[in-house]
Write a protein that holds these residues in place. Structure first.
Motif, PDB file in Angstrom:
ATOM      1  N   LYS A 143       0.822  -1.216   0.000  1.00 13.70           N
ATOM      2  CA  LYS A 143       0.000   0.000   0.000  1.00 13.70           C
ATOM      3  C   LYS A 143       0.851   1.259   0.000  1.00 13.70           C
ATOM      4  CE  LYS A 143      -0.696   0.195   5.049  1.00 13.70           C
ATOM      5  NZ  LYS A 143       0.176  -0.962   5.356  1.00 13.70           N
ATOM      6  N   ASP A 175      -8.016  -6.270 -10.871  1.00 14.62           N
ATOM      7  CA  ASP A 175      -9.312  -5.813 -10.374  1.00 14.62           C
ATOM      8  C   ASP A 175      -9.220  -4.324 -10.051  1.00 14.62           C
ATOM      9  OD1 ASP A 175     -11.735  -5.345  -9.173  1.00 14.62           O
ATOM     10  OD2 ASP A 175     -11.408  -6.711  -7.477  1.00 14.62           O
ATOM     11  N   ALA A 177     -11.438  -2.273  -9.407  1.00 14.70           N
ATOM     12  CA  ALA A 177     -12.380  -1.804  -8.390  1.00 14.70           C
ATOM     13  C   ALA A 177     -12.024  -2.297  -6.990  1.00 14.70           C
ATOM     14  CB  ALA A 177     -13.792  -2.260  -8.754  1.00 14.70           C
ATOM     15  N   SER A 178     -10.894  -2.975  -6.859  1.00  8.98           N
ATOM     16  CA  SER A 178     -10.514  -3.555  -5.569  1.00  8.98           C
ATOM     17  C   SER A 178     -10.374  -2.472  -4.499  1.00  8.98           C
ATOM     18  CB  SER A 178      -9.192  -4.316  -5.703  1.00  8.98           C
ATOM     19  OG  SER A 178      -8.754  -4.785  -4.440  1.00  8.98           O
ATOM     20  N   THR A 179     -10.862  -2.794  -3.309  1.00  6.81           N
ATOM     21  CA  THR A 179     -10.706  -1.891  -2.160  1.00  6.81           C
ATOM     22  C   THR A 179      -9.599  -2.376  -1.221  1.00  6.81           C
ATOM     23  OG1 THR A 179     -12.439  -3.086  -0.951  1.00  6.81           O
ATOM     24  CG2 THR A 179     -13.117  -1.155  -2.247  1.00  6.81           C
ATOM     25  N   ASP A 180      -8.922  -3.455  -1.595  1.00  8.58           N
ATOM     26  CA  ASP A 180      -7.783  -3.937  -0.811  1.00  8.58           C
ATOM     27  C   ASP A 180      -6.708  -2.857  -0.813  1.00  8.58           C
ATOM     28  OD1 ASP A 180      -5.063  -5.101  -0.494  1.00  8.58           O
ATOM     29  OD2 ASP A 180      -6.167  -6.985  -0.262  1.00  8.58           O
ATOM     30  N   PRO A 181      -6.253  -2.399   0.360  1.00  6.46           N
ATOM     31  CA  PRO A 181      -5.273  -1.306   0.400  1.00  6.46           C
ATOM     32  C   PRO A 181      -3.995  -1.605  -0.373  1.00  6.46           C
ATOM     33  CG  PRO A 181      -6.212  -1.669   2.577  1.00  6.46           C
ATOM     34  CD  PRO A 181      -6.683  -2.807   1.723  1.00  6.46           C
ATOM     35  N   ALA A 184      -4.860  -1.383  -4.123  1.00 11.74           N
ATOM     36  CA  ALA A 184      -5.063   0.023  -4.478  1.00 11.74           C
ATOM     37  C   ALA A 184      -3.725   0.772  -4.519  1.00 11.74           C
ATOM     38  CB  ALA A 184      -6.009   0.681  -3.471  1.00 11.74           C
ATOM     39  N   HIS A 187      -2.034  -0.132  -7.714  1.00 13.21           N
ATOM     40  CA  HIS A 187      -2.619   0.565  -8.869  1.00 13.21           C
ATOM     41  C   HIS A 187      -1.993   1.950  -9.017  1.00 13.21           C
ATOM     42  CE1 HIS A 187      -6.532  -2.032  -8.747  1.00 13.21           C
ATOM     43  NE2 HIS A 187      -5.581  -2.597  -9.478  1.00 13.21           N
TER      44      HIS A 187
END
Length: 222
Positions: A143, A175, A177-181, A184, A187
């Motif tokens: 992250k 993914d 749309a992933s909300t995994d810190p 993200a 990304h």
């Protein structure tokens, strides 16, 4: 293909190309006995880091994330006798295990471990205007990769090689749309790698004893 086959192939590659190394085996054993997580690089990945450092002709290496010092040993062995490797580790118990492993491997003369939050240490390096590094290996919380990259660029020169480990996350990187810190963070890391005019980058998927993952590799061009 499945994990069992990946393991068999990695074992074949290591058996064919990597000589038996009691020191590296001892580092892994000491880490396991101390309860460290089994998330170190695989032997053939460690050798890849070693070869990349040699190809770069690295004299100064920065590693962000020491764990038990397994990858640290691989990198340190690529340095000349007057080289320097600094590895950053937040966990003081991990650092203690790693220091013993570096001593056993005979590389503590060129490799040292600094304990503390990596971002704070990197910020201090920038403030102190330390000599730039020739190679930087990121292998810590994903992250925070964007912040580590921002600081790493301030500690780089033209030609610095920056390698980011574990960037595929078993395919979760796709993914958007992933909300995994961690995903993200990666990304944003990839966005920065792809848009920063100072960097020329690529990334590669890997499979093996560490599952489905991969690494990024960037050269600082200006």
């Amino acid at each position: 293909m499945d994990q069992v086959q990946w393991n068999v192939i990695d074992e074949y590659l290591a058996r064919s190309l990597l000589p038996a190394d009691a020191t590296l085996d001892a580092a892994l054993r000491a880490s396991a006995e101390a309860g460290l997580p089994n998330i170190n690089v695989a032997p053939n990945q460690g050798k890849l880091l070693h070869l990349l450092a040699k190809l770069r002709g690295a004299r100064r290496i920065l590693e962000v994330g020491t764990l038990g010092g397994y990858s640290t040993i691989w990198l340190a062995r690529a340095l000349p006798t007057n080289g320097q490797l600094i590895s950053l580790e937040a966990n003081k118990e991990y650092a203690q295990v790693a220091r013993a492993n570096l001593d056993r491997a005979g590389v503590s003369g060129v490799a040292s471990i600094m304990v503390g939050a990596a971002a704070h240490t990197l910020e201090k390096f920038v403030a102190d205007n330390v000599e730039p590094f020739d190679m930087i290996f990121l292998d810590v919380d994903k992250k925070s990769y964007p912040e580590y990259l921002r600081l790493s660029l301030q500690l780089s020169r033209v030609g610095t090689l920056i390698v980011g480990d574990n960037v595929i996350r078993r395919g979760r990187i796709a993914d958007l749309a992933s909300t995994d810190p961690d995903v993200a963070g990666l990304h944003e890391f990839f966005r920065l790698l792809g848009t920063n005019p100072r960097l020329d980058s690529t990334a590669v998927q890997t499979v093996g004893t560490k599952g489905w993952d991969g690494f990024s590799m960037s050269i600082v061009t200006s």
